[in-house]
Scaffold this active site. Structure first.
Site, short mmCIF file in Angstrom:
data_model
loop_
_atom_site.label_atom_id
_atom_site.label_comp_id
_atom_site.label_asym_id
_atom_site.label_seq_id
_atom_site.Cartn_x
_atom_site.Cartn_y
_atom_site.Cartn_z
N ASP A 137 9.96 5.54 -10.41
CA ASP A 137 9.55 6.11 -11.69
C ASP A 137 10.26 7.43 -11.98
O ASP A 137 10.56 7.74 -13.13
CB ASP A 137 8.04 6.34 -11.70
CG ASP A 137 7.27 5.07 -12.06
OD1 ASP A 137 7.92 4.01 -12.18
OD2 ASP A 137 6.04 5.14 -12.22
N SER A 151 0.81 -1.21 0.00
CA SER A 151 0.00 0.00 0.00
C SER A 151 0.85 1.27 0.00
O SER A 151 1.51 1.58 -0.99
CB SER A 151 -0.96 -0.04 1.20
OG SER A 151 -1.91 0.99 1.12
N LYS A 211 -0.82 -4.30 -3.02
CA LYS A 211 -2.11 -3.72 -2.62
C LYS A 211 -2.17 -2.29 -3.15
O LYS A 211 -1.61 -1.38 -2.57
CB LYS A 211 -2.30 -3.73 -1.11
CG LYS A 211 -3.65 -3.14 -0.67
CD LYS A 211 -3.76 -3.00 0.82
CE LYS A 211 -5.10 -2.38 1.20
NZ LYS A 211 -5.23 -1.00 0.71
#
Length: 455
Positions: free
Chosen positions: A314, A303, A328
């Site tokens: 990224d 999460s 998740k």
């Protein structure tokens, strides 16, 4: 008590009256018009089936059941059938949820979910009975105090694991790689989650561990890094440890990511409605001033941890090392029903800045580090041969061209003691934490490469 819109209430009132042994009187004209209006949006056939089942239970079940209990069970079942994370929260569960995000609660210190009817360990929390007993991410709990959990709701299973501090609970679990079930006895305790911990690994290299994302995690982490930067040696790199971090508050994950980024997208959420997209972007300041960063993750990172790892990966701000994360990537919104109860409802999915979905996929590390135990080899009986051992080897002269003179033994001992006194902190050993040592080595390599390019 939940207040329903009048058409829905009317439709349910009509249907609930049509049981196996009861029939409603013919409604008046205005009621028929209202019911017709409701039928345009309501699945009347399914509601009629619900009313039939409700009526059967009321008349034929072996024991009398209160209407409120039946309806609450129906609500729980409706939410449980959606996904493993949506749930109905009664007064006690709603209170426990609010306490859990503040940093102190009672129990075993374990984040869990449901998988195939069993309780799955997402991650044990640091310095808790669960971690000390050796529970691991991915363990499946099949019995609690010798009671099978198959068929239980997640809330019921969690309730069994809770209890008075000092009392014991027996967990039977299945673990990958183990042929037989494991049985562990844990002593319940008051769980006080220390969200952020930090220390110096070596001069110039810091370590920050985030165990859980709470309301003040971002502020606490920034303060810890500022303390590391205030040391005698400038901070040349940082390891951010998110292993076995089950997640927590979304805004804290955004704040932690923002601390290392100088702009751009951190994460966005997308619900069923295309217009429901919500973007979270970074500000201009980097708390590390561009120093190298390594993020450690594993299968217990879930999460909010995956949001941080995905954003930094990224944007090429950090090297992510470890193992594939939990996966998740859904957003749960707490929707109050009244002052005491609420719904925990999945309303959206998380996406990384590049548009990757975290849900059921997780974050793949840039450098894979398998979980294992490092055991140094026993000392060899014969020392390896070196140049200095060869007959007539050349000595290494000092800068002035003279051959060094051997120091007397007492002087050598004194020099050794002096060097030992300067070693601070204790060097990290592979046997203590192999993955952390590898992360530290990567940081050193990045700095060496950077200096080479500068030269």
């Amino acid at each position: 008590m939940m207040i329903m819109p009048r058409p829905l209430a009317l439709a349910l009132g009509l249907l609930l009256a049509v049981g196996p042994s009861a029939y409603a009187a013919e409604p008046a004209g205005d009621e028929i018009a209202a019911a017709d209006t409701a039928s345009e949006a309501l699945p009347l056939d399914e509601l009629r089936t619900f009313a039939e089942v409700f009526g059967r239970i009321k008349t034929d079940y072996v024991e009398s059941v209160a209407d409120g209990e039946l309806l609450e069970s129906a609500i729980r079942g409706m939410l449980a059938g959606l996904d493993p994370h949506s749930a109905y929260l009664d007064a006690e569960e709603y209170r426990d949820l609010r306490v859990g995000t503040s940093g102190e609660f009672g129990g075993l210190g374990i984040e869990v979910g449901m998988e195939n009817g069993f309780v799955k360990v997402i991650a044990p929390i640091d310095d808790t009975p669960a971690q000390r007993a050796g529970l691991r991410a991915g363990d499946l709990i099949v019995r609690i105090d010798h009671k099978p959990v198959k068929g239980m709701s997640l809330n019921d299973a969690v309730e069994l694991m809770r209890g008075e501090p000092g009392t014991e609970v027996v967990l039977m679990l299945m673990r990958e790689g183990e042929e037989a079930p494991l049985e562990l006895t844990l002593e319940r305790a008051v769980i006080q989650v220390e969200s952020v911990r930090s220390r110096v690994l070596e001069p110039g290299y810091g370590y920050v561990r985030i165990a859980h994302f709470q309301s003040r995690t971002a502020e606490d982490m920034t303060a810890a890094i500022e303390t590391l930067k205030a040391g005698e040696t400038p901070l040349a790199g940082l390891v951010l440890d998110l292993r076995n971090n089950p997640g927590g508050v979304l805004n804290s994950a955004v704040g932690v990511s923002d601390a290392f980024l100088t702009g751009g997208l951190i994460v966005y959420t997308q619900g069923r409605d295309p217009s429901s997209r919500l973007d979270f972007k970074a500000g201009p300041d980097d708390v590390l001033d561009g120093a190298p960063l390594v993020v450690l993750v594993n299968g217990g990172s879930a999460s909010a941890s995956e949001i941080v790892a995905g954003a930094l990966q990224d944007q090429r701000r950090a090297i992510v090392m470890g193992a594939q994360t939990f996966g998740k990537g859904s957003v749960q919104t707490i929707v109050p029903v009244d002052d005491e109860t609420a719904l925990k409802l999945t309303t959206a999915r998380y996406y990384t800045p590049s548009g990757r979905s975290i849900q059921a996929q997780g974050i793949s590390p840039d450098i894979l580090l398998e979980r294992g135990e490092f055991r140094p080899l026993a000392g060899a009986s014969v020392e390896p041969l070196k140049e200095a051992d060869l007959v007539r080897h050349l000595d290494d002269p000092d800068e002035d061209g003279t051959v060094p003179v051997e120091a007397d033994e007492p002087a050598e001992a004194a020099t050794t003691e002096s060097l030992d006194a300067e070693v601070e902190p204790t060097p990290l050993r592979a046997r203590d934490d192999y993955q952390l040592l590898e992360a530290l080595n990567v940081l050193k390599g990045v700095n060496i490469l950077g200096r080479s390019r500068a030269d």
